[in-house]
Scaffold this motif. Structure first.
Motif, PDB file in Angstrom:
ATOM      1  N   ILE A  84      10.613   3.968   3.599  1.00  0.00           N
ATOM      2  CA  ILE A  84      10.349   4.178   2.172  1.00  0.00           C
ATOM      3  C   ILE A  84      10.297   5.665   1.856  1.00  0.00           C
ATOM      4  CG2 ILE A  84       8.589   3.904   0.382  1.00  0.00           C
ATOM      5  CD1 ILE A  84       7.942   1.177   1.640  1.00  0.00           C
ATOM      6  N   TYR A  85       9.665   6.444   2.729  1.00  0.00           N
ATOM      7  CA  TYR A  85       9.599   7.893   2.509  1.00  0.00           C
ATOM      8  C   TYR A  85      10.980   8.538   2.533  1.00  0.00           C
ATOM      9  CZ  TYR A  85       4.499   8.023   2.795  1.00  0.00           C
ATOM     10  OH  TYR A  85       3.151   7.861   2.537  1.00  0.00           O
ATOM     11  N   GLY A 100       6.168   3.836  -2.807  1.00  0.00           N
ATOM     12  CA  GLY A 100       5.557   4.659  -1.768  1.00  0.00           C
ATOM     13  C   GLY A 100       4.042   4.652  -1.836  1.00  0.00           C
ATOM     14  N   TYR A 101       3.521   4.695  -3.047  1.00  0.00           N
ATOM     15  CA  TYR A 101       2.065   4.684  -3.241  1.00  0.00           C
ATOM     16  C   TYR A 101       1.472   3.373  -2.721  1.00  0.00           C
ATOM     17  CZ  TYR A 101      -2.397   4.434  -5.746  1.00  0.00           C
ATOM     18  OH  TYR A 101      -3.723   4.287  -6.067  1.00  0.00           O
ATOM     19  N   LEU A 128      -8.407   7.397  -7.036  1.00  0.00           N
ATOM     20  CA  LEU A 128      -8.557   8.482  -8.016  1.00  0.00           C
ATOM     21  C   LEU A 128      -7.190   8.975  -8.494  1.00  0.00           C
ATOM     22  CD1 LEU A 128     -11.379  10.490  -6.208  1.00  0.00           C
ATOM     23  CD2 LEU A 128     -11.618   9.311  -8.394  1.00  0.00           C
ATOM     24  N   LEU A 129      -6.242   9.056  -7.571  1.00  0.00           N
ATOM     25  CA  LEU A 129      -4.897   9.511  -7.926  1.00  0.00           C
ATOM     26  C   LEU A 129      -4.229   8.551  -8.904  1.00  0.00           C
ATOM     27  CD1 LEU A 129      -2.672  11.636  -7.361  1.00  0.00           C
ATOM     28  CD2 LEU A 129      -1.865  10.131  -5.519  1.00  0.00           C
ATOM     29  N   ALA A 130      -4.474   7.262  -8.745  1.00  0.00           N
ATOM     30  CA  ALA A 130      -3.902   6.279  -9.668  1.00  0.00           C
ATOM     31  C   ALA A 130      -4.403   6.512 -11.084  1.00  0.00           C
ATOM     32  CB  ALA A 130      -4.253   4.867  -9.208  1.00  0.00           C
ATOM     33  N   GLY A 131      -5.680   6.812 -11.238  1.00  0.00           N
ATOM     34  CA  GLY A 131      -6.210   7.105 -12.563  1.00  0.00           C
ATOM     35  C   GLY A 131      -5.646   8.386 -13.132  1.00  0.00           C
ATOM     36  N   ALA A 132      -5.486   9.403 -12.286  1.00  0.00           N
ATOM     37  CA  ALA A 132      -4.991  10.696 -12.759  1.00  0.00           C
ATOM     38  C   ALA A 132      -3.530  10.617 -13.203  1.00  0.00           C
ATOM     39  CB  ALA A 132      -5.144  11.736 -11.650  1.00  0.00           C
TER      40      ALA A 132
END
Length: 287
Positions: free
Chosen positions: A72-73, A114-115, A135-139
């Motif tokens: 995937i990367y 990827g996430y 946290l990254l999902a919210g940002a």
């Protein structure tokens, strides 16, 4: 005239020497017994609990997951490789968010793939750091899409960890957390009739670590459909807290700030509501 020789002292000294020798022998015997007992107890912790087949199974599953993640990367543009770094602090997370925000906007499908793969991989193999991904999902995605992503990935990763533990987890859990496992097994046995409510309470509140719940649930014979339902619903409040904090990532100083007294109080209140049916049923039985 010479003083008469004292014959009474010699037998007393001989008796004292005999007593000292017997005491030394008894002490050495006790030390040998203690050493033998210690040697008998040590293998429980010195010996790794998994056999060769179980280790091979875990390594094989890990290898398959790793190959899939690597493939995937490879779909990412080459100039994005240098921006990928698993965050360990909030400052690392801010840098990652700044580096990946444009890629997530221009290639949303690839980024989400990827996430999700990274989140599920870390959750399956108990790798710390999924809170930073929440946290990254919210940002990057906002409240609604962020919560959907986090709940989906957390549930999928927990389910994957459930089946991995079902395969090889019993000796490992019994070795790492014997007391906690016995406590959990006793609590589950008492709440078989309202197991979903109890599992919801555990998922919503930080009573037991999610890692332990994922690993121990198949060992104590919790049905997968109950485990899945409780995980899917019970992780929503905590996911909301993390995603909402991700929106104000610049104001966040530490991950510990997520779970202050007020937040924990709200989670326990929601968890208490989830076990109200169990409490009411017990009250009717006693009446």
């Amino acid at each position: 005239m010479a003083a008469p020789r004292n014959f009474t002292g010699e037998p007393e000294r001989r008796l004292l020497r005999d007593e000292e020798n017997n005491a030394d022998k008894e002490k050495n015997k006790n030390n040998d017994n203690d050493n033998n007992d210690g040697a008998a107890k040590k293998p429980k912790f010195d010996r790794f609990p998994l056999n060769n087949f179980e280790v091979a199974a875990v390594v094989g599953v890990f290898f398959v997951f790793s190959i899939g993640l690597f493939c995937i990367y490879l779909t990412m543009p080459a100039n994005e490789y240098g921006n990928i770094k698993l965050p360990r602090t909030v400052s690392d997370l801010r840098m990652l968010k700044d580096n990946l925000s444009m890629y997530a906007k221009n290639h949303p499908a690839q980024f989400i793939l990827g996430y999700c793969s990274t989140y599920i991989f870390m959750q399956t193999f108990m790798i710390p750091g999924t809170i930073f991904l929440s946290l990254l999902a919210g940002a990057l995605f906002g409240i609604v899409q962020g919560i959907l992503l986090v709940v989906f990935n957390a549930t999928a990763g927990a389910s994957s960890c459930f089946f991995l533990s079902k395969l090889v987890g019993r000796p490992l859990i019994s070795w790492l957390w014997p007391e906690k496992l016995r406590f959990f097994q006793a609590e589950i046995a008492k709440r078989r009739d309202k197991l979903l409510n109890y599992m919801l309470f555990l998922r919503i509140t930080p009573t037991l670590p999610n890692l332990f719940i994922n690993l121990a649930s198949p060992i104590v014979d919790i049905p997968f459909h109950i485990f899945f339902s409780a995980t899917l619903i019970g992780l929503i409040p905590a996911s909301y807290i993390a995603v909402r904090a991700g929106l104000a990532l610049g104001d966040l100083k530490s991950v510990k700030d997520l779970y202050d007294f007020k937040t924990l109080s709200v989670l326990f209140l929601i968890g208490f509501v989830s076990i109200v049916p169990t409490l009411l049923k017990r009250k009717r039985i006693y009446e």
